[in-house]
Design a protein around this motif. Structure first.
Motif, short mmCIF file in Angstrom:
data_model
loop_
_atom_site.label_atom_id
_atom_site.label_comp_id
_atom_site.label_asym_id
_atom_site.label_seq_id
_atom_site.Cartn_x
_atom_site.Cartn_y
_atom_site.Cartn_z
N LYS A 173 18.25 -48.75 24.41
CA LYS A 173 19.31 -49.66 24.84
C LYS A 173 20.56 -48.91 25.25
O LYS A 173 21.22 -49.25 26.24
CB LYS A 173 19.64 -50.65 23.70
N MET A 174 20.91 -47.86 24.47
CA MET A 174 22.09 -47.06 24.81
C MET A 174 21.93 -46.40 26.18
O MET A 174 22.86 -46.40 27.00
CB MET A 174 22.32 -45.98 23.75
N ASP A 216 29.74 -49.00 15.35
CA ASP A 216 30.24 -50.36 15.31
C ASP A 216 29.14 -51.40 15.09
O ASP A 216 29.30 -52.33 14.30
CB ASP A 216 30.98 -50.69 16.61
N GLN A 217 28.02 -51.25 15.80
CA GLN A 217 26.99 -52.28 15.75
C GLN A 217 26.05 -52.11 14.56
O GLN A 217 25.93 -52.99 13.70
CB GLN A 217 26.20 -52.29 17.05
N HIS A 218 25.36 -50.96 14.49
CA HIS A 218 24.37 -50.76 13.43
C HIS A 218 24.96 -50.20 12.13
O HIS A 218 24.34 -50.31 11.08
CB HIS A 218 23.28 -49.81 13.92
N LYS A 219 26.14 -49.57 12.24
CA LYS A 219 26.82 -48.98 11.07
C LYS A 219 25.94 -47.96 10.36
O LYS A 219 25.86 -47.92 9.14
CB LYS A 219 27.28 -50.08 10.10
N TRP A 220 25.26 -47.13 11.15
CA TRP A 220 24.45 -46.06 10.58
C TRP A 220 25.30 -44.84 10.23
O TRP A 220 24.88 -44.00 9.45
CB TRP A 220 23.36 -45.66 11.57
N SER A 267 24.54 -49.89 6.54
CA SER A 267 23.18 -50.27 6.91
C SER A 267 22.19 -49.25 6.37
O SER A 267 22.51 -48.06 6.24
CB SER A 267 23.04 -50.37 8.43
N ALA A 310 17.02 -48.48 19.75
CA ALA A 310 18.48 -48.35 19.82
C ALA A 310 18.89 -47.38 20.90
O ALA A 310 19.79 -47.67 21.71
CB ALA A 310 19.02 -47.91 18.46
N TRP A 317 28.32 -45.74 24.64
CA TRP A 317 27.42 -46.73 24.04
C TRP A 317 26.78 -46.21 22.76
O TRP A 317 26.46 -46.99 21.85
CB TRP A 317 26.36 -47.13 25.05
N ARG A 323 29.35 -46.86 20.07
CA ARG A 323 29.43 -48.29 19.79
C ARG A 323 28.22 -48.76 19.00
O ARG A 323 28.35 -49.52 18.03
CB ARG A 323 29.55 -49.07 21.11
N GLY A 324 27.02 -48.32 19.40
CA GLY A 324 25.82 -48.77 18.72
C GLY A 324 25.69 -48.22 17.32
O GLY A 324 25.35 -48.93 16.38
#
Length: 199
Positions: free
Chosen positions: A32-33, A51-55, A18, A29, A44, A47-48
């Motif tokens: 939310k975490m 896994d989620q944002h792939k930063w 990303s 972000a 979190w 994960r964020g």
């Protein structure tokens, strides 16, 4: 060896897929975490971010969090500042930090007032006990996920060092500063020797 062969794919390092986050994305972000982070934000955050944002890759996350673990202050706060600054400079660090601490401060202020008034209710005590058990489970889960890069690479030395630090602090109850004074130079020396051999 062709880059699309199975063995090449297995050994190729993960790379973030990303683009760098904007200031708004950093704030949202981490907000939310922090709002999801019952029992700690680390679960979190990984994960964020991974896994989620792939930063970040899993290895980059582990390395950055390890660095922040050795700095004074709360680990996740240090990580937030380092992560935000990495992508958007000081403004990025501040945006991520405000997202991390802003919503919980508001919520905890409200809950503190309510707990002062209703904290003696037995049902509320049982609810808090259940939440604490769930928090421990989440922490154990994220520890195993953070170990996966070492396991996938079959990094026996890294796993042995991890186990040694766990035994020293968790079982033998040795002081954290003493363990770090030993573990940090050993880790640096091992990494230096490996890179010399690979060069």
């Amino acid at each position: 060896m062709p880059p699309d062969s199975p063995s090449a794919a297995a050994t190729a390092p993960d790379i973030p897929t990303s683009p760098p986050p904007s200031l708004t994305a950093l704030f949202v972000a981490f907000a939310k975490m922090s709002l999801a982070g019952f029992g700690g934000v680390l679960v979190w955050a990984r994960r964020g971010i991974v896994d989620q944002h792939k930063w970040m890759t899993a290895e980059e996350f582990n390395e950055t969090f390890a660095l922040c673990h050795f700095l004074p202050g709360p680990n996740i706060v240090n990580f937030t500042m380092v992560f935000g600054s990495r992508f958007r400079g000081i403004a990025g660090g501040i945006a991520a930090f405000c997202g991390l601490v802003g919503p919980p401060v508001v919520i905890m202020t409200i809950l503190g007032v309510l707990y002062q008034r209703f904290g003696e209710i037995e049902v509320l005590r049982h609810i808090l006990a259940g939440v604490s058990c769930a928090a421990v489970g989440l922490l154990i889960a994220v520890v195993f996920r953070m170990m996966m890069p070492l396991i996938r690479k079959r990094d026996v030395i890294g796993l042995a060092l991890l186990a040694a630090v766990f035994v020293a602090i968790g079982l033998l109850r040795l002081p954290l500063p003493i363990v770090l004074l030993v573990a940090i130079p050993v880790s640096i020396a091992i990494t230096f020797m490996r890179r010399r051999r690979a060069a």
